[in-house]
Design a protein around this motif. Structure first.
Motif, PDB file in Angstrom:
ATOM      1  N   ARG A   8       0.839  -1.187   0.000  1.00  0.00           N
ATOM      2  CA  ARG A   8       0.000   0.000   0.000  1.00  0.00           C
ATOM      3  C   ARG A   8       0.878   1.243   0.000  1.00  0.00           C
ATOM      4  O   ARG A   8       0.520   2.278  -0.539  1.00  0.00           O
ATOM      5  CB  ARG A   8      -0.884  -0.031   1.249  1.00  0.00           C
ATOM      6  CG  ARG A   8      -1.812   1.162   1.401  1.00  0.00           C
ATOM      7  CD  ARG A   8      -2.899   1.100   0.380  1.00  0.00           C
ATOM      8  NE  ARG A   8      -3.962   2.029   0.676  1.00  0.00           N
ATOM      9  CZ  ARG A   8      -4.985   2.220  -0.098  1.00  0.00           C
ATOM     10  NH1 ARG A   8      -5.084   1.544  -1.227  1.00  0.00           N
ATOM     11  NH2 ARG A   8      -5.927   3.075   0.218  1.00  0.00           N
ATOM     12  N   ARG A  11       1.430   2.758  -3.422  1.00  0.00           N
ATOM     13  CA  ARG A  11       0.367   3.623  -3.912  1.00  0.00           C
ATOM     14  C   ARG A  11       0.392   4.965  -3.200  1.00  0.00           C
ATOM     15  O   ARG A  11       0.193   6.010  -3.801  1.00  0.00           O
ATOM     16  CB  ARG A  11      -0.988   2.941  -3.704  1.00  0.00           C
ATOM     17  CG  ARG A  11      -2.132   3.728  -4.324  1.00  0.00           C
ATOM     18  CD  ARG A  11      -3.437   3.026  -4.119  1.00  0.00           C
ATOM     19  NE  ARG A  11      -4.527   3.823  -4.654  1.00  0.00           N
ATOM     20  CZ  ARG A  11      -5.797   3.576  -4.415  1.00  0.00           C
ATOM     21  NH1 ARG A  11      -6.134   2.567  -3.666  1.00  0.00           N
ATOM     22  NH2 ARG A  11      -6.737   4.334  -4.931  1.00  0.00           N
ATOM     23  N   ASP A 150      -9.946   7.686  -1.469  1.00  0.00           N
ATOM     24  CA  ASP A 150     -10.080   6.641  -0.454  1.00  0.00           C
ATOM     25  C   ASP A 150     -11.189   6.941   0.543  1.00  0.00           C
ATOM     26  O   ASP A 150     -11.669   6.038   1.231  1.00  0.00           O
ATOM     27  CB  ASP A 150      -8.756   6.447   0.291  1.00  0.00           C
ATOM     28  CG  ASP A 150      -7.755   5.639  -0.526  1.00  0.00           C
ATOM     29  OD1 ASP A 150      -8.160   5.061  -1.556  1.00  0.00           O
ATOM     30  OD2 ASP A 150      -6.569   5.596  -0.147  1.00  0.00           O
ATOM     31  N   LYS A 190     -12.138  -5.772 -13.495  1.00  0.00           N
ATOM     32  CA  LYS A 190     -10.723  -5.462 -13.283  1.00  0.00           C
ATOM     33  C   LYS A 190      -9.997  -5.297 -14.618  1.00  0.00           C
ATOM     34  O   LYS A 190      -9.119  -4.439 -14.762  1.00  0.00           O
ATOM     35  CB  LYS A 190     -10.049  -6.563 -12.455  1.00  0.00           C
ATOM     36  CG  LYS A 190     -10.625  -6.765 -11.058  1.00  0.00           C
ATOM     37  CD  LYS A 190     -10.633  -5.487 -10.235  1.00  0.00           C
ATOM     38  CE  LYS A 190     -12.017  -5.026  -9.906  1.00  0.00           C
ATOM     39  NZ  LYS A 190     -12.073  -3.830  -9.043  1.00  0.00           N
ATOM     40  N   ASN A 273      -5.491  -1.108  -9.209  1.00  0.00           N
ATOM     41  CA  ASN A 273      -5.788  -0.591  -7.877  1.00  0.00           C
ATOM     42  C   ASN A 273      -5.726   0.930  -7.805  1.00  0.00           C
ATOM     43  O   ASN A 273      -6.227   1.523  -6.848  1.00  0.00           O
ATOM     44  CB  ASN A 273      -4.863  -1.229  -6.847  1.00  0.00           C
ATOM     45  CG  ASN A 273      -5.242  -2.673  -6.569  1.00  0.00           C
ATOM     46  OD1 ASN A 273      -6.278  -3.151  -7.018  1.00  0.00           O
ATOM     47  ND2 ASN A 273      -4.398  -3.383  -5.840  1.00  0.00           N
ATOM     48  N   ALA A 278     -10.615   1.153  -2.250  1.00  0.00           N
ATOM     49  CA  ALA A 278      -9.801   0.284  -1.396  1.00  0.00           C
ATOM     50  C   ALA A 278     -10.407  -1.102  -1.197  1.00  0.00           C
ATOM     51  O   ALA A 278      -9.710  -2.120  -1.300  1.00  0.00           O
ATOM     52  CB  ALA A 278      -9.564   0.959  -0.051  1.00  0.00           C
ATOM     53  N   ALA A 281     -10.093  -3.553  -4.282  1.00  0.00           N
ATOM     54  CA  ALA A 281      -8.761  -3.756  -4.843  1.00  0.00           C
ATOM     55  C   ALA A 281      -8.447  -5.232  -5.079  1.00  0.00           C
ATOM     56  O   ALA A 281      -9.017  -6.126  -4.447  1.00  0.00           O
ATOM     57  CB  ALA A 281      -7.708  -3.154  -3.915  1.00  0.00           C
ATOM     58  N   TRP A 300      -0.667  -7.437  -2.772  1.00  0.00           N
ATOM     59  CA  TRP A 300      -1.016  -6.071  -2.365  1.00  0.00           C
ATOM     60  C   TRP A 300      -1.304  -6.087  -0.879  1.00  0.00           C
ATOM     61  O   TRP A 300      -2.122  -6.871  -0.411  1.00  0.00           O
ATOM     62  CB  TRP A 300      -2.259  -5.621  -3.124  1.00  0.00           C
ATOM     63  CG  TRP A 300      -2.665  -4.189  -2.932  1.00  0.00           C
ATOM     64  CD1 TRP A 300      -3.627  -3.714  -2.089  1.00  0.00           C
ATOM     65  CD2 TRP A 300      -2.158  -3.051  -3.633  1.00  0.00           C
ATOM     66  NE1 TRP A 300      -3.750  -2.358  -2.220  1.00  0.00           N
ATOM     67  CE2 TRP A 300      -2.857  -1.915  -3.160  1.00  0.00           C
ATOM     68  CE3 TRP A 300      -1.180  -2.879  -4.608  1.00  0.00           C
ATOM     69  CZ2 TRP A 300      -2.615  -0.627  -3.637  1.00  0.00           C
ATOM     70  CZ3 TRP A 300      -0.932  -1.598  -5.082  1.00  0.00           C
ATOM     71  CH2 TRP A 300      -1.640  -0.495  -4.602  1.00  0.00           C
TER      72      TRP A 300
END
Length: 302
Positions: A8, A11, A150, A190, A273, A278, A281, A300
């Protein structure tokens, strides 16, 4: 099976760089690298700006209504972005973000930002030769998503346009409305999010909108991403991507120091992602090559 570990933090690092772009007045970064492209002196933070229908003077924006659309909701989203950036109003951003004059929400989950017609593409001269105003404005939407996305699961799309509509760009989650419990539909979503993220990155470079994988292969025939044959979800949060053999093997992106399967596993997860909320993902992405035992896996983690 080779196992790589994503985080994370990766990102968040991208988000930090992109947030810095907004506060430093950068135009488009080098696509795909996240590198800053320069800075411009700040504008007067004490200026206020009016939204499309009601005065918008931070921090006195009223609380948003439960419905994720309309002027109150649009005000809430812009207010959150300003708060997260530690400034008093959108005029505290640097160029071209400080050109935002108004905003609205034409439908649920969609936010429109209108910037002054005085906008000049590539004012700092740092954009690559193939980039356009669409790229620079799309990055503005991405920067906003990275700041508030987020905390805004209902946010679907940020559209940015000059007030005369002459120049525009858009960044979207590219959801299909798939039920996560329907693994086939979730895997399809996705794939759609990934392909849209690839278009965000390569549309100007390739010179056309990438709607099908064959179009991307025409543009970059040695990239293993162009040979995705199938995307499946064996379990919730997991994807298995199968690459077809082709020109990518033992080529530019498939070497002793960077295997093609590892490159695709890492980059594909990051792109998906970056679009997904969140809780939507991909947690694990495995890439295999059809007819071989070669594979790579990316994890991830929060």
């Amino acid at each position: 099976m080779n196992s790589l570990k994503g985080s994370r933090r990766t990102r968040l690092a991208v988000a930090a760089v992109l947030a810095l772009l907004a506060l430093s007045g950068c135009s488009s970064p080098n696509i795909g690298t996240g590198e800053s492209s320069g800075a411009v002196a700040p504008a007067n933070e004490n200026l206020t700006v009016q939204s499309s229908s009601t005065p918008t003077e931070h921090p006195d924006i009223p609380a948003a209504s439960p419905t994720p659309s309309g002027q109150e909701w649009a005000d809430e989203k812009v207010n959150a972005w300003v708060d997260n950036s530690g400034i008093k109003s959108v005029k505290g951003f640097l160029y071209p973000y400080n050109l935002i004059n108004s905003w609205d929400s034409p439908k649920a989950g969609h936010l429109r930002l209108f910037i002054d017609d005085s906008y000049e593409f590539n004012r700092d001269g740092m954009s690559q030769h193939f980039e356009t105003a669409t790229d620079e404005l799309r990055i503005m939407g991405l920067v906003m998503f990275e700041s508030i996305g987020d905390d805004s699961p209902e946010l679907e799309t940020v559209d940015i346009a000059t007030e005369d509509g002459f120049r525009s760009g858009s960044y979207s989650r590219s959801r299909t409305g798939a039920d996560p419990s329907d693994l086939d539909a979730w895997a399809d979503e996705k794939y759609v999010q990934w392909l849209d993220a690839m278009n965000d990155t390569y549309e100007s470079f390739c010179g056309f909108t990438i709607k099908k994988l064959e179009q991307y292969r025409e543009c970059l025939p040695t990239d293993p991403h162009a040979y995705v044959g199938s995307v499946e979800a064996p379990a919730e949060g997991e994807l298995v991507v199968t690459l077809s053999p082709g020109e990518w093997q033992d080529n530019t992106y498939d070497t002793d120091t960077m295997r093609g399967v590892d490159f695709v596993a890492s980059n594909m997860m990051l792109k998906i992602n970056s679009k997904a909320f969140a809780t939507e993902a991909v947690e694990s992405l495995t890439v295999v090559v059809d007819g071989t035992d070669e594979s790579g896996t990316e994890k991830w983690s929060e």
